[in-house]
Write a protein that holds these residues in place. Structure first.
Motif, PDB file in Angstrom:
ATOM      1  N   LEU A  49      28.530  -6.228  32.500  1.00  0.00           N
ATOM      2  CA  LEU A  49      28.376  -4.784  32.348  1.00  0.00           C
ATOM      3  C   LEU A  49      26.940  -4.432  31.984  1.00  0.00           C
ATOM      4  N   ALA A  50      26.362  -5.145  31.021  1.00  0.00           N
ATOM      5  CA  ALA A  50      24.987  -4.880  30.606  1.00  0.00           C
ATOM      6  C   ALA A  50      24.021  -5.085  31.769  1.00  0.00           C
ATOM      7  N   GLU A  51      24.238  -6.153  32.523  1.00  0.00           N
ATOM      8  CA  GLU A  51      23.363  -6.447  33.660  1.00  0.00           C
ATOM      9  C   GLU A  51      23.504  -5.386  34.755  1.00  0.00           C
ATOM     10  N   GLN A  52      24.735  -5.068  35.128  1.00  0.00           N
ATOM     11  CA  GLN A  52      24.964  -4.086  36.190  1.00  0.00           C
ATOM     12  C   GLN A  52      24.422  -2.714  35.802  1.00  0.00           C
ATOM     13  N   TYR A  53      24.649  -2.319  34.550  1.00  0.00           N
ATOM     14  CA  TYR A  53      24.153  -1.030  34.083  1.00  0.00           C
ATOM     15  C   TYR A  53      22.632  -0.994  34.175  1.00  0.00           C
ATOM     16  N   HIS A  54      21.984  -2.089  33.758  1.00  0.00           N
ATOM     17  CA  HIS A  54      20.516  -2.139  33.805  1.00  0.00           C
ATOM     18  C   HIS A  54      20.015  -2.023  35.243  1.00  0.00           C
ATOM     19  N   ASN A  62      23.453  -0.693  24.422  1.00  0.00           N
ATOM     20  CA  ASN A  62      23.289  -1.267  23.087  1.00  0.00           C
ATOM     21  C   ASN A  62      24.411  -2.276  22.823  1.00  0.00           C
ATOM     22  N   LEU A  63      24.447  -3.345  23.639  1.00  0.00           N
ATOM     23  CA  LEU A  63      25.516  -4.342  23.560  1.00  0.00           C
ATOM     24  C   LEU A  63      25.027  -5.732  23.195  1.00  0.00           C
ATOM     25  N   TYR A  64      23.734  -5.933  23.178  1.00  0.00           N
ATOM     26  CA  TYR A  64      23.212  -7.291  23.121  1.00  0.00           C
ATOM     27  C   TYR A  64      23.541  -8.024  21.823  1.00  0.00           C
TER      28      TYR A  64
END
Length: 165
Positions: A49-54, A62-64
């Protein structure tokens, strides 16, 4: 479309995605003997999700910190504390562990940790710009000398013992 097809095996229906998940969990278990396999799908989904959103927006969620803590729980078997617990993020046996995550957008590979924290070990998790995750575990006594109540620890300063990728 073949990926969505199921087949009957040993008295139950099985999908290819279930088999792929089982293989991934076995790979994690082989690489990390203390792996908490039940957390792997959550970790993978959050990282994806974090990668796709980026890639879609150019921004970062703010998930890291959560991704880093899940990685710690999976790879080292760290039992995480409740959210916002003071002093440390979890326990590894009798040791209190502080988890710090280096994010893909951070300009340098340095983390800061308050000396007032109640931890015996520091786990630094690094998520690089390709969203690959690795970590290094260090004893508090091996951290660089603090300055102004803060430990400043560069990724390259951490010895290679207790490393995972």
């Amino acid at each position: 479309m073949w990926a969505n097809r199921a087949f009957y095996d040993d008295g139950e229906w099985v999908t290819w995605s279930e088999i792929e998940e089982q293989v991934r969990c076995k790979e994690w278990g082989a690489k990390y003997p203390n792996a908490k396999r039940s957390l792997i799908p959550y970790f993978e989904e959050l990282l994806s999700l974090a990668e796709q959103y980026h890639w879609e927006t150019g921004f970062h969620l703010n998930l890291y910190g959560d991704i880093g803590e899940l990685f710690a729980a999976i790879t080292y078997g760290i039992t995480l504390n409740k959210n916002y617990a003071q002093g440390s993020d979890g326990r590894l046996g009798k040791d209190f562990v502080e988890v710090k995550t280096i994010t893909p957008f951070k300009k340098n590979d340095v983390v800061t940790v308050k000396t007032s924290g109640n931890f015996n070990k520091l786990l630094v998790v690094r998520i690089n710009e390709d969203f690959e995750v690795s970590s290094k575990l260090v004893d508090r006594k091996d951290l660089p000398k603090p300055s102004g109540g803060i430990f400043r620890v560069a990724w390259g300063q951490i010895p290679v013992t207790g490393e995972s990728s």
